[in-house]
Design an enzyme around this catalytic site. Structure first.
Site, mmCIF file in Angstrom:
data_model
loop_
_atom_site.group_PDB
_atom_site.id
_atom_site.type_symbol
_atom_site.label_atom_id
_atom_site.label_comp_id
_atom_site.label_asym_id
_atom_site.label_seq_id
_atom_site.Cartn_x
_atom_site.Cartn_y
_atom_site.Cartn_z
ATOM 1 N N ARG A 73 7.689 8.064 7.941
ATOM 2 C CA ARG A 73 7.241 7.750 9.365
ATOM 3 C C ARG A 73 7.917 7.016 10.300
ATOM 4 N NH1 ARG A 73 1.194 4.452 9.102
ATOM 5 N NH2 ARG A 73 0.125 5.924 7.939
ATOM 6 N N GLU A 93 0.773 -1.254 -0.048
ATOM 7 C CA GLU A 93 -0.027 0.025 -0.258
ATOM 8 C C GLU A 93 0.885 1.373 -0.105
ATOM 9 O OE1 GLU A 93 -4.018 1.350 2.069
ATOM 10 O OE2 GLU A 93 -2.684 0.391 3.461
#
Length: 437
Positions: free
Chosen positions: A244, A235
């Site tokens: 992140r 994804e």
């Protein structure tokens, strides 16, 4: 097949030690030694004679060997009396026996590789196959070869006794310690006994709960301990995952950054240190989208073979594709789920798989409102059956904006290796990180 001097001497040494060595012949036969381990035809004939004589161990000697070969008309073709006497006198050094056996075993493996690839060459050259299908086929060949020289497919149950005893000894000597790989969440490790080899661990959650972050946290914790890990990100790109991770380590709020809020000196230094740390991590990512299950399996094998990867994560199951067309989505998911479980067993490592949950939890009322169950796994039949452990990630705030945004739980809904229950976590939205309470 050209025979090197080293291999020729190894063949002679093995045979020389087997003359008057019934125990050695029996041991080699037991471990699967055949005439195919010898290249020289004369040596193949001598070994075949040993296999026959070994049925009556006292006949494994130079005299009976000569008589047997003479009776079968093969004595002269193996070098006659003189050739066999030379084997028994000049090549019977016991200290060279085991190294010579290893040489023959390795040489046969190489011949088998060549033979196997030649036999599959026509299939690999099929013009209708894509390059990915050719690669997947080649990986299957290598996998089958590794299996043929690895652990026996069928064995007596009692053969595993030693491992059970070793497991008990570990428990006695290391009370409270987990046997599997540590997730970085101590309470979860105690409940799961760590991440177990061959286990398929499913982490289910609704969208926006943070299941990708949770799995990435686990994989990062392992990599930070020096354990090589791999991840299939179907994804998100590897750059998004890396951002992140780096922002989480640096306590940088991505939303504040987008609003133009400047970084503090501490955050800048922390980010620099995080970059330096991440560059040294044994963390390998494949971020291709819409991968088929056979492509995932092929790449996972390479991760293990090339980088020594000991744990793999897949984000997420419902985004993977089956190898071929199926009659229903349920059958597709079943093939993917079974393929990931088979991969964990084949590679003997834990495989963590993210999965979407359906909306059933949102329809519940009262205390159960929003609380996920194992049955909420989308297309859950096969996933629930294949998984060894199922973890359900839950954040009340996603359903109820009056709830504490940091409150979270990881619910162990299935655990073949131990107890079920739940563990309290804290969600750090700014760092996209879960921490144990």
């Amino acid at each position: 097949m050209q025979l090197t001097e080293t291999q020729l001497n190894a063949e002679k040494t093995v045979l020389g030690n087997c003359i008057d060595g019934a125990d050695k012949v029996a041991a080699l036969i037991e471990q699967g030694f055949t005439k195919a381990h010898f290249v020289l035809l004369a040596h193949q004939k001598v070994w075949s004679a040993f296999e026959t004589l070994a049925k009556t161990p006292e006949k494994v000697n130079i005299t009976d060997l000569i008589q047997h070969l003479e009776a079968s008309g093969e004595l002269e073709s193996v070098g006659g009396h003189a050739g066999l006497v030379e084997l028994s006198t000049s090549f019977a050094y016991h200290f060279q026996f085991e190294p010579s056996v290893k040489i023959l075993v390795e040489a046969k493996k190489k011949r088998d590789v060549e033979s196997l690839f030649i036999s599959r060459l026509e299939n690999l050259q099929n013009p209708t196959l894509s390059k990915d299908e050719v690669l997947a086929e080649a990986e299957k060949v290598m996998s089958s070869l590794r299996e043929s020289y690895g652990v026996a497919q069928v064995a007596r149950m009692a053969d595993g006794t030693q491992k059970v005893v070793e497991g008990l000894e570990f428990r006695i000597k290391n009370p409270g310690q987990t046997k599997g790989l540590p997730t970085g969440y101590p309470s979860l490790d105690r409940m799961l006994d760590g991440l177990q080899n061959t286990a398929m661990v499913v982490i289910g959650a609704r969208p926006a709960v943070g299941k990708t972050s949770f799995m990435t946290n686990i994989l990062y914790n392992l990599a930070a301990e020096g354990v090589p890990v791999g991840m299939f990100s179907l994804e998100m790109s590897k750059e998004q995952l890396l951002e992140r991770t780096l922002f989480g380590m640096s306590k940088i709020n991505a939303a504040n950054l987008r609003r133009g809020i400047k970084l503090t000196k501490w955050q800048q230094d922390a980010f620099t240190n995080a970059v330096r740390k991440v560059r040294s991590l044994p963390f390998f990512v494949d971020d291709r989208g819409a991968l088929r299950i056979d492509q995932i399996q092929a790449t996972a094998r390479r991760m293990v073979a090339d980088h020594g990867v000991r744990c793999i994560g897949v984000d997420y199951l419902q985004l993977a594709n089956p190898t071929g067309r199926q009659s229903s989505r349920e059958r597709e998911v079943s093939e993917i789920s079974a393929g990931l479980k088979a991969l964990a067993k084949e590679l003997n490592i834990p495989v963590i798989v993210l999965a979407q949950l359906n909306r059933e939890a949102e329809k519940r009322a009262g205390k159960e409102a929003g609380v996920p169950r194992v049955s909420d796994l989308r297309d859950s039949g096969s996933i629930e059956q294949d998984a060894d452990q199922i973890l359900l990630l839950y954040r009340p705030y996603v359903m109820d904006k009056n709830a504490d945004p940091a409150e979270a739980k990881i619910i162990v809904g299935k655990n073949r290796f131990g107890e079920i229950g739940y563990i309290d976590l804290k969600w750090d939205a700014a760092a996209t990180t879960y921490r144990e309470v």
